[in-house]
Enzyme design. Sequence first.
Site, short mmCIF file in Angstrom:
data_model
loop_
_atom_site.label_atom_id
_atom_site.label_comp_id
_atom_site.label_asym_id
_atom_site.label_seq_id
_atom_site.Cartn_x
_atom_site.Cartn_y
_atom_site.Cartn_z
CG ASN A 77 -1.76 1.29 1.46
OD1 ASN A 77 -1.91 2.19 0.57
ND2 ASN A 77 -2.47 1.31 2.40
CE LYS A 79 -0.17 3.00 4.57
NZ LYS A 79 -0.43 3.12 6.01
CG HIS A 161 -5.76 1.66 5.18
ND1 HIS A 161 -5.34 2.65 6.05
CD2 HIS A 161 -5.05 0.91 5.26
CE1 HIS A 161 -4.06 2.66 6.50
NE2 HIS A 161 -3.83 1.42 5.93
CD GLU A 163 -2.93 5.48 6.79
OE1 GLU A 163 -3.00 5.34 5.52
OE2 GLU A 163 -2.10 4.89 7.41
CD GLU A 244 -3.45 -2.72 7.21
OE1 GLU A 244 -2.29 -2.91 6.81
OE2 GLU A 244 -4.29 -1.69 6.75
N GLY A 250 1.94 2.04 10.62
CA GLY A 250 2.90 3.20 10.63
C GLY A 250 3.69 3.78 11.78
CB SER A 290 5.11 -1.70 12.36
OG SER A 290 4.46 -0.54 12.28
P1 PGA Z 1 2.59 0.17 7.50
O1 PGA Z 1 1.44 0.45 6.97
O2 PGA Z 1 3.38 -1.00 7.14
O3 PGA Z 1 3.49 1.47 7.00
O4 PGA Z 1 2.61 0.09 9.27
C1 PGA Z 1 0.39 -0.78 6.59
C2 PGA Z 1 -0.85 -0.36 5.95
O5 PGA Z 1 -1.05 0.83 6.47
O6 PGA Z 1 -1.39 -0.98 5.29
#
Ligand code: PGA
Length: 334
Positions: A77, A79, A161, A163, A244, A250, A290
Amino acid sequence: MAAVVSTSLNGGAAISSHLTQFSGLRKSFLKLESSNSNSTQSFFQNIDSHLRLASANKGCRSVVTMAGSGKFFVGGNWKCNGTKDSISKLVSDLNSATLESDVDVVVAPPFVYIDQVNNSLSARIEIAAQNSWTGKGGAFTGEISVEQLKDIGCKWVILGHSERRHVIGEDDQFIGKKAAYALSEGLGVIACIGELLEEREAGKTFDVCFKQMNAYAGKFGHTVSPSPPVDAVPSWDKIVIAYEPVWAIGTGKVATPEQAQEVHVALRDWLSKNVSAEVASKTRIIYGGSVNGGNCAELAKQEDIDGFLVGGASLKGPEFATIINSVTSKKVAA
Ligand code: PGA
């Protein structure tokens, strides 16, 4: 006796050059209780019996099992990151990486770079969008329709997601509607779920995740859904569930393999009880939050972890390849 090879992650992407020949993924088809009872007691007995079986397997040190029957799946992803130049470098790194064959690999570039990626990335890797509209396109300023995504070569879309839930403010019902529409049009859906830190600390992880799963199934709140429910996903064939935990996304604070496995087994059990045993077995349940080149092998060894959704580490080609190739942690040497 076959030995399971645990991948060393220090050697970069070229894991396939290991001499070991793999004969396949080791599967374990744990029979989940098929009772339809919704009682909390029955649920926890069921989880408990599955966990006991799982830990019995773990006691046998050389055996790594895979509870689901689906192919390992790794999504990147990207983003809201990248420029034409950085994406061209990432695509060329991915094109030259050696990837294990028995992994489905998908990347999700920002919308504006999808065409560039589609025209330059190896067909070995499929393309996902990071969002889609709830229905057919039209007078919806700023939105992008499923039909347009298919037109430009996307096979998948990431929905739900954290976010989009917690920064943009999308709710369960809105997300469920998007998923139902995308699937009805033949797009695969990477359906994300996951709890906030305070929800985990309050012991509500399963409640939150099941509520989010219910929304994909078209059931909202405590009201009795019409039958068939409105905006239920039409089929589970093209859904990958991405667990997740929000506190892990993140943050560099990855869930432990045990924490992730505990939720994944509960999700497979939810699918078995609320959809069918067949769907529970076939549906890929991937972990995100992460994940990186250093922690993927230990996570991949958990039997209910069928792959990963990767954010930050998917922006680095060789590291993303290492994560894709962590499927070797699940394999049985010939
Ligand atoms: P990250 O994000 O690996 O940077 O923690 C995962 C995601 O948001 O799918």
